[in-house]
Scaffold this active site. Structure first.
Site, PDB file in Angstrom:
ATOM      1  N   GLU A  49       0.807  -1.228   0.000  1.00  0.00           N
ATOM      2  CA  GLU A  49       0.000   0.000   0.000  1.00  0.00           C
ATOM      3  C   GLU A  49       0.838   1.276   0.000  1.00  0.00           C
ATOM      4  OE1 GLU A  49      -2.931  -0.022   3.125  1.00  0.00           O
ATOM      5  OE2 GLU A  49      -3.939  -1.803   2.345  1.00  0.00           O
TER       6      GLU A  49
ATOM      7  N   GLU B 287      -5.512  -8.628   0.992  1.00  0.00           N
ATOM      8  CA  GLU B 287      -6.126  -8.164   2.248  1.00  0.00           C
ATOM      9  C   GLU B 287      -7.595  -7.851   2.008  1.00  0.00           C
ATOM     10  OE1 GLU B 287      -4.397  -4.967   4.533  1.00  0.00           O
ATOM     11  OE2 GLU B 287      -2.358  -5.657   4.125  1.00  0.00           O
TER      12      GLU B 287
HETATM   13  C1  FCB Z   1      -4.246  -2.170   5.672  1.00  0.00           C
HETATM   14  C2  FCB Z   1      -2.850  -2.518   6.136  1.00  0.00           C
HETATM   15  C3  FCB Z   1      -2.817  -3.589   7.202  1.00  0.00           C
HETATM   16  C4  FCB Z   1      -3.937  -3.434   8.196  1.00  0.00           C
HETATM   17  C5  FCB Z   1      -5.261  -3.275   7.517  1.00  0.00           C
HETATM   18  C6  FCB Z   1      -6.430  -3.136   8.451  1.00  0.00           C
HETATM   19  O1  FCB Z   1      -4.252  -0.880   5.159  1.00  0.00           O
HETATM   20  O2  FCB Z   1      -2.061  -2.926   5.042  1.00  0.00           O
HETATM   21  O3  FCB Z   1      -1.551  -3.571   7.780  1.00  0.00           O
HETATM   22  O4  FCB Z   1      -3.657  -2.398   9.047  1.00  0.00           O
HETATM   23  O5  FCB Z   1      -5.226  -2.156   6.678  1.00  0.00           O
END
Ligand code: FCB
Length: 455
Positions: A181, A362
């Protein structure tokens, strides 16, 4: 929908929808080093920007830090057993740069690298495929003191770090992600100052954006130079952007927001150029424009093998260009629960950037998870959230998206950055005083999804 409503608790969220995923689809879970490892001062680990940020009063809720976190550095064998018991096919973790190079560059700390060697071996012993992220925000503090990501040299130090890691692990880790990210570093770290290094400086933010992109490209080159046959790609948190009404002004605002949220990161990697609307909007003397040197975009756009997509929420813009909330949120104030947004962003990426293999690396939700006297955690809201997002991913697969895997954020409850330990994102509950792990109801449900390859 009222804003701030809790996710709807379906009385029987475990009921299957009969949506079968393709043969060989990989189900997994994700974590990152600073959020779970702890052992912040052990085996020669150096300080990271997050250690330093946590020491600044008022930065992190309750003054929390990652010194102990989920103590995964010591408990990894049991955590690996837990992953196996869930039936995970793939585990996404990150490698702490300050464990490997405590000063950010120079002498390699073998003890730090050995931890990841043991972790990777333990995954293979249990039949779980490792997916490693090279940078999940824990920049060595020594490099921050030299300017951090505002300093172009940091991208080259990152490539050296990557080369060291590849030398030891690339033969045994088939999937690599470069930078987690980059947008969050730009926005949270430099525009809003709520993440390390905690600056509010929009000029610096877009210098950082370019250096992160350059670091990505240099790490791709380092993997190719290593001769390893592993795959590599970027990990982007993508936000579908929508106009809140059908006015031209709202549509234009949504388009520019798409530039800042998505194309600013996707275009240099997949098209070899930054988006013209964002460059124009930033101005010809912006930090971004000033940082680009001849040849950079060739480095950044070297072919990658996969794209990692992280999805948590959509963004809506009104006719004034303001962001507005449309869907219910969660314990994370910034989240809006909108599973169709996952379908939209996956199909859009496939349409606009070609049939690159995609992994969801994620997706998840924090819930108010409590340990009951029966030693369980009842989290139907998380099951509903994941079920509906899995269904959206399934629709994207049916629409032809080349989706290979899905990693839930997160395997374990962990240190959620400026929220400290107040938010629980795990499939597995961590009882911090004892470090005991307890499977939440969602973890048991996920085990069934994986076993049937069906939601
Ligand atoms: C993302 C991050 C991860 C975690 C989630 C909730 O942005 O990559 O580390 O904090 O959010």
């Amino acid at each position: 929908m009222p804003p701030h409503a809790a996710p709807v608790a379906d009385p029987l969220p475990e009921t299957t929808l009969g949506l079968r995923f393709p043969e060989g689809f990989q189900w997994g879970a994700a974590t990152s080093a600073y959020q779970i490892e702890g052992a912040a001062k052990e085996d020669g680990r150096g300080d990271s920007v997050w250690d330093a940020f946590c020491r600044e009063p008022g930065r992190v809720r309750d003054g929390d830090n990652g010194d102990v976190a989920a103590d995964h550095y010591h408990r990894y064998p049991a955590d690996l057993d837990l992953m196996k018991s869930l039936g995970l096919h793939s585990y996404r973790f990150s490698i702490a740069w300050p464990r490997v190079l405590p000063d950010g560059s120079g002498a390699v700390n073998r003890r730090g690298l050995d931890f990841y060697r043991r972790l990777v071996d333990g995954l293979h012993q249990r039949g779980i495929t490792p997916m490693a992220t090279l940078f999940h925000w824990d920049l060595p503090q020594a490099l921050q003191e030299l300017g951090g990501w505002e300093n172009r040299d940091t991208a080259y130090r990152f490539a050296e770090f990557a080369a060291e890691v590849f030398d030891t692990l690339a033969a045994d880790v088939p999937n690599w992600l470069t930078i987690n990210e980059p947008k969050t570093v730009v926005q949270n770290g430099y525009l809003w100052g709520v993440h390390a290094p905690g600056f509010v400086n929009s000029d610096a933010a877009y210098v950082v954006a370019h250096h992160l992109a350059l670091a990505h490209g240099l790490a791709v080159a380092a993997l190719r130079a290593s001769g390893a046959r592993a795959r590599i790609g970027p990990a982007f948190n993508l936000h579908p952007t929508y106009p809140m009404d059908d006015s031209d002004a709202a549509r234009e605002a949504a388009k520019l927001a798409d530039g800042y949220e998505n194309r600013l990161y996707l275009d240099p990697v997949f098209r070899g150029r930054y988006p013209a609307d964002v460059l124009d909007d930033l101005g010809s003397d912006s930090g971004l424009a000033r940082s680009i040197r001849d040849g950079d975009l060739d480095i950044i756009s070297a072919p990658v093998d996969m794209l990692a997509v992280q999805y948590y929420c959509p963004i809506y813009l009104d006719a004034t260009g303001a962001t507005v909330r449309r869907w219910p949120t969660s314990e994370a104030f910034w989240q809006q629960i909108y599973p169709d947004g996952l379908y939209d962003i996956l199909t859009r990426v496939a349409r606009d950037y070609g049939p690159i293999p995609i992994s969801i690396t994620e997706n998840g939700i924090p819930c108010v998870d409590e340990l009951t006297s029966e030693d369980t955690v009842d989290d139907p809201g998380r099951i509903v959230f994941l079920r509906d997002h899995f269904a959206a991913a399934h629709r994207a697969v049916e629409a032809g998206v080349n989706l290979e895997s899905y990693h839930v954020w997160s395997l374990l409850d962990n240190f959620e950055w400026q929220e400290g330990y107040a938010q629980r994102w795990g499939l597995v509950f961590v009882d911090y005083p004892t470090q005991r792990r307890v499977l939440k109801r969602s973890a048991r449900w996920y085990r069934g999804v994986i076993a049937r390859n069906e939601v």
